[in-house]
Design a protein around this motif. Structure first.
Motif, PDB file in Angstrom:
ATOM      1  N   GLU A  55      23.929  37.951  38.167  1.00  0.00           N
ATOM      2  CA  GLU A  55      23.937  36.772  38.642  1.00  0.00           C
ATOM      3  C   GLU A  55      25.410  36.636  39.720  1.00  0.00           C
ATOM      4  OE1 GLU A  55      25.227  34.406  35.272  1.00  0.00           O
ATOM      5  OE2 GLU A  55      27.266  35.473  34.891  1.00  0.00           O
ATOM      6  N   THR A  56      26.014  37.666  39.615  1.00  0.00           N
ATOM      7  CA  THR A  56      27.217  37.853  40.684  1.00  0.00           C
ATOM      8  C   THR A  56      26.846  37.922  42.051  1.00  0.00           C
ATOM      9  OG1 THR A  56      28.754  38.784  38.772  1.00  0.00           O
ATOM     10  CG2 THR A  56      29.259  39.511  41.233  1.00  0.00           C
ATOM     11  N   SER A  83      23.045  44.928  37.566  1.00  0.00           N
ATOM     12  CA  SER A  83      22.356  45.635  38.660  1.00  0.00           C
ATOM     13  C   SER A  83      23.380  46.379  39.463  1.00  0.00           C
ATOM     14  CB  SER A  83      21.875  44.355  39.626  1.00  0.00           C
ATOM     15  OG  SER A  83      20.994  43.483  39.196  1.00  0.00           O
ATOM     16  N   LEU A  84      22.848  47.579  40.099  1.00  0.00           N
ATOM     17  CA  LEU A  84      23.498  48.193  40.977  1.00  0.00           C
ATOM     18  C   LEU A  84      23.982  47.542  42.088  1.00  0.00           C
ATOM     19  CD1 LEU A  84      21.530  51.698  40.756  1.00  0.00           C
ATOM     20  CD2 LEU A  84      24.072  51.307  39.996  1.00  0.00           C
ATOM     21  N   PRO A  91      31.027  42.186  44.825  1.00  0.00           N
ATOM     22  CA  PRO A  91      31.747  42.667  43.986  1.00  0.00           C
ATOM     23  C   PRO A  91      33.248  42.262  44.326  1.00  0.00           C
ATOM     24  CG  PRO A  91      30.430  44.414  44.378  1.00  0.00           C
ATOM     25  CD  PRO A  91      30.131  43.342  45.235  1.00  0.00           C
ATOM     26  N   LEU A  92      33.577  42.200  45.596  1.00  0.00           N
ATOM     27  CA  LEU A  92      34.980  41.747  45.824  1.00  0.00           C
ATOM     28  C   LEU A  92      35.291  40.242  45.651  1.00  0.00           C
ATOM     29  CD1 LEU A  92      37.769  42.209  47.383  1.00  0.00           C
ATOM     30  CD2 LEU A  92      36.538  41.343  49.466  1.00  0.00           C
ATOM     31  N   LEU A 372      31.109  32.395  49.442  1.00  0.00           N
ATOM     32  CA  LEU A 372      30.858  33.508  48.571  1.00  0.00           C
ATOM     33  C   LEU A 372      31.763  33.300  47.173  1.00  0.00           C
ATOM     34  CD1 LEU A 372      29.045  35.972  47.649  1.00  0.00           C
ATOM     35  CD2 LEU A 372      30.348  37.291  49.137  1.00  0.00           C
ATOM     36  N   VAL A 373      33.064  33.332  47.422  1.00  0.00           N
ATOM     37  CA  VAL A 373      34.051  33.273  46.625  1.00  0.00           C
ATOM     38  C   VAL A 373      34.212  31.969  45.754  1.00  0.00           C
ATOM     39  CG1 VAL A 373      36.473  33.739  46.071  1.00  0.00           C
ATOM     40  CG2 VAL A 373      35.425  34.860  47.876  1.00  0.00           C
ATOM     41  N   SER A 374      33.712  30.979  46.621  1.00  0.00           N
ATOM     42  CA  SER A 374      33.679  29.648  46.044  1.00  0.00           C
ATOM     43  C   SER A 374      32.622  29.412  44.821  1.00  0.00           C
ATOM     44  CB  SER A 374      33.294  28.561  46.993  1.00  0.00           C
ATOM     45  OG  SER A 374      34.514  28.783  48.011  1.00  0.00           O
TER      46      SER A 374
END
Length: 524
Positions: A55-56, A83-84, A91-92, A372-374
């Motif tokens: 989900e990330t 997931s890979l 990821p950041l 993205l971060v939001s």
């Protein structure tokens, strides 16, 4: 009689590759140069794991309509899907959101590592490959985007590619404004239009026009479907493409003059939208009107203003349009980016699989991704960054002679002339290692002198140390300089002469081992 066990065929999975010492060393040297530029700009390293919760990654997998497609996934024992990582940016975003309270804002970081794509492999298309990213999270202005572009240019210069690249910049707000002004609302049609724009550099205005309308036949003879736009809609897109390019670089003289009335001679569409069979009409079309229509769109105005700021900052810092330039065809990830987008394109030519000269193309890119971060926090968190494709860039450096892909120097090899004297040989190796010299004792089963030297040669060893019974009685060692020996041997054609000459070989006292090896290595 029992059957012999079946042997497993050694084979590499499709889309993956092994790396040799020479390749690893060359890429390592390249990465060190990139790191030096990133750190000069004030960026710090951070490392995230290979796995993230699926989900990330979410919908931010580039260019896919299915959120979880294209990734390698597994279910943990608590039934959570992992997931890979598909890229280094998602990821950041998770890391920044998770450590929001303690990290400085803006947060400047770089990351290097492998990413994984569960896609069909092909020539130059791998399922595992390395990326090298730099990002600024928490800075909303185009100044951060301009800095990314300048840093990309500095990286290329540091790698010896000055004059062989250009950083191309566009803005998704400009593209979105053009699409809105053109009346394109369908997501599927937007996707097709943006993909057509993305081919502008390769196909030119006529090729893009065909893809915007009814499609075209590509070089292989395959039919490429079009976006299905009408003639006027297509002209809006084409006038945008041409008007954003400096006048001296425009590809179609029909678009040179802002006030020129264009008389587009186009095929009439039938009632059902299919192209007519010979009916034509003359459509007056004013480029000035198109510019005015675009400018009425707030997204378009914002995008143009940001591009102007980026260009102003780049020029003020000494980067001309030979290094950083505005290019209307840059599109990049269709759901990913929200503002400026940029791409590093290498401009020198290489031959493709058909033997044709083609421009090498993109080795990295990025842009602003404020959404993205939001996904992890309620307040808006602006972010911008770029990613370098390490393998592709290494290939480019190899082609230009800037990779330095030489085999690393191997260890000094102490030959084992007498098996009952291995303790003596091991002591020599230990002395060399304690002096900081890479060294090993020959551990193979052969006693043959020639085969042991051949082993050292295959290891790219610079020196072998020889102590037989005669040397041991005299308290001496034979030092064989393999590099000098190879050079001298090229001038000797007779095998007996070569054996008698023993090129590159000399003797030393046993206690001189370390100093003699150090001296010879420095001379080599």
């Amino acid at each position: 009689m029992s059957e012999k066990p079946k042997l497993i065929t050694p084979r590499l999975p499709r889309g993956f590759e092994d790396r040799t010492p020479g390749e690893i060393a060359a890429v390592g040297a390249m990465i060190d140069k990139i790191k030096a530029v990133y750190e000069r700009y004030g960026f710090d390293p951070v490392e995230t794991p290979l796995f993230e919760y699926t989900e990330t990654l979410g919908k931010f997998l580039p260019d896919t309509d299915r959120p979880n497609a294209g990734v390698f996934s597994l279910q943990d024992d608590d039934e959570q899907w992992m997931s890979l990582r598909y890229d280094l940016t998602a990821p950041l975003a998770r890391f920044f959101a998770e450590n929001f309270e303690t990290l400085p804002k803006p947060y400047r970081s770089y990351r290097q590592g492998y990413v994984f794509r569960n896609e069909k492999p092909g020539p130059g298309r791998f399922r595992q490959f390395m990326q090298f990213d730099a990002d600024t999270v928490g800075a909303s202005g185009p100044e951060a985007d301009a800095e990314m572009c300048m840093m990309m240019a500095d990286v290329m210069d540091a790698l010896g590619l000055a004059g062989k690249y250009v950083v191309k910049v566009n803005n998704r707000k400009v593209l979105d404004g053009v699409l809105a002004a053109t009346g394109i609302t369908s997501d599927a049609q937007k996707l097709n239009v943006l993909r057509a724009i993305d081919k502008f550099d390769r196909l030119g205005l006529e090729g893009v026009e065909a893809l915007l309308r009814h499609g075209r036949i590509d070089e292989s003879g395959a039919r490429m479907p079009g976006a299905g736009l009408g003639a006027v809609q297509a002209r809006y897109i084409l006038s945008y493409l041409n008007s954003m390019v400096p006048a001296g670089q425009r590809l179609d003289p029909r678009y040179e003059d802002r006030d020129l009335v264009l008389h587009a001679y186009v095929v009439q569409d039938g009632p059902d939208g299919t192209p007519g069979e010979g009916g034509h009409k003359d459509e007056p079309f004013t480029l000035g009107k198109v510019q005015d229509d675009f400018a009425a769109n707030e997204n378009f105005r914002q995008g143009v203003s940001e591009l102007q700021t980026i260009e102003l900052l780049a020029r003020a810092a000494g980067y001309g349009d030979d290094k950083i330039k505005i290019d209307p065809s840059v599109v990049r990830g269709l759901e990913y980016y929200t503002g400026p987008v940029f791409e590093i394109e290498l401009t020198f030519k290489v031959q493709n699989e058909k033997g044709q000269d083609v421009v090498f193309g993109s080795v990295g890119g990025g842009g602003r991704y404020d959404g993205l971060v939001s996904r992890f926090r309620r307040e808006p968190v602006p972010a911008t960054g770029f990613s370098i494709g390490v393998s592709r860039l290494a290939n480019a450096l190899k082609l230009t002679g800037n990779l330095g892909a030489t085999e690393p120097v191997g260890p000094v090899v102490v030959l084992v002339m007498d098996k009952d004297q291995t303790a003596r040989y091991q002591a020599m190796v230990s002395e060399l290692r304690q002096a900081g010299i890479r060294a090993e004792m020959f551990l193979g089963s052969t006693k043959n002198f020639g085969k042991q030297v051949a082993y050292a040669d295959k290891r790219n060893s610079p020196i072998v140390i020889i102590e037989g019974s005669q040397e041991r009685e005299q308290g001496i060692l034979q030092v064989k300089d393999l590099i000098a020996g190879k050079q001298a041997a090229q001038a000797i054609t007779d095998n007996a002469e070569w054996k008698a000459a023993r090129p590159g070989q000399f003797e030393i006292k046993r206690e001189e081992l370390v100093s003699a090896v150090q001296k010879l290595l420095s001379e080599q």
